[in-house]
Design an enzyme around this catalytic site. Structure first.
Site, short mmCIF file in Angstrom:
data_model
loop_
_atom_site.label_atom_id
_atom_site.label_comp_id
_atom_site.label_asym_id
_atom_site.label_seq_id
_atom_site.Cartn_x
_atom_site.Cartn_y
_atom_site.Cartn_z
CB SER A 8 -0.91 0.02 1.23
OG SER A 8 -1.54 1.27 1.36
CG HIS A 31 -4.16 -1.55 -1.64
ND1 HIS A 31 -5.14 -2.40 -2.11
CD2 HIS A 31 -4.74 -0.81 -0.66
CE1 HIS A 31 -6.26 -2.20 -1.43
NE2 HIS A 31 -6.04 -1.23 -0.54
CG ASP A 33 -5.28 2.45 1.02
OD1 ASP A 33 -6.21 1.63 0.95
OD2 ASP A 33 -4.14 2.16 1.39
CG MET A 35 -8.55 7.03 2.63
SD MET A 35 -7.73 6.97 4.25
CE MET A 35 -6.75 5.48 4.07
CG HIS A 64 -9.56 0.15 -0.43
ND1 HIS A 64 -9.03 -0.11 0.81
CD2 HIS A 64 -10.91 0.12 -0.27
CE1 HIS A 64 -10.01 -0.29 1.68
NE2 HIS A 64 -11.16 -0.15 1.05
CG MET A 66 -11.48 3.18 2.25
SD MET A 66 -10.08 3.06 3.39
CE MET A 66 -8.73 3.08 2.21
CG MET A 135 -11.92 -2.99 5.12
SD MET A 135 -10.34 -2.53 4.35
CE MET A 135 -9.53 -1.62 5.67
CG ASP A 171 -6.27 -2.94 3.37
OD1 ASP A 171 -5.28 -2.75 4.09
OD2 ASP A 171 -6.75 -2.05 2.63
#
Length: 215
Positions: A8, A31, A33, A35, A64, A66, A135, A171
């Site tokens: 990540s 990966h 993330d 957000m 991913h 979020m 998760m 994750d």
């Protein structure tokens, strides 16, 4: 079981993403993330950064999301060049329609569930997804401790997948001391942040995690 290791970049040097990715040639995917500061309290980066990463990365990107309203935003990340786009079940109004839109835009579609979310309602339609992310920490921040009690949920998803070509990802808190536990429960795709980028030799860390999960 095919084991996939996804470092990540949330744990990488934000000023040198391209160089950081070059340090993990043994990884399967990167990966990313995303957000938004709403669905989770943290704020990272968005579509322009992912689009640029897709241009410079030698490895495919697993994005991913979020974020709120993934039904609207998720297909754009597929169009930007992501290999996989994973959105949260808790934020999606129409998970199946969103997964189909991601696929139509050229990426694999994943669905993620928080630790407290019951995965059972999504198992009957598991074939609509290419990946299920369980998760193993509360989403939003790196460096949290692995929640071993969630391995029951991982086993539940593995049983539902059966022989389908659906990746089962975990994750949160994945490292040398936890990855074998997650693999034994049925996970085959592992997101690791500080366990990779927090080491002097990130690629050696990737290889060690792969060996531990495979064993």
């Amino acid at each position: 079981m095919v084991v996939r290791i996804e470092p990540s970049i949330l744990s990488a040097d934000f000023a040198s993403f391209a160089s950081e990715i070059a340090r993990i040639p043994s990884a399967d995917l990167v990966h990313c993330d995303v957000m938004d500061g709403h669905f989770v309290p943290n704020l990272t980066f968005g579509l322009p950064m992912v689009q640029r990463l897709a241009q410079v990365s030698a490895l495919p990107l697993d994005v991913h999301l979020m974020i709120d309203d993934p039904d609207r935003w998720a297909p754009g990340y597929a169009e930007a060049g992501a290999h996989t786009v994973t959105f949260h079940a808790e934020a999606a109004a129409s998970p199946i329609a969103t997964a189909r839109a991601i696929r139509a835009a050229g990426a694999r579609a994943g669905i993620a569930v928080k630790p407290s979310t019951d995965v059972a309602p999504y198992l009957a339609t598991i074939g609509e997804f290419d990946q299920v992310l369980v998760m193993t920490v509360e989403p939003g921040f790196g460096g949290q401790s692995f929640m071993a009690d969630l391995m029951a949920k991982v086993r539940e998803v593995r049983a539902a997948i059966g022989g389908r070509d659906v990746w089962l990802q975990v994750d949160g808190g994945i490292g040398a001391d936890t990855i074998a536990t997650a693999a034994a429960a049925g996970a085959d795709t592992f997101v690791a942040g500080s366990a990779v980028f927090g080491r002097d030799d990130p690629d050696a860390a990737v290889q060690r995690l792969r060996a531990l999960a495979s064993a």
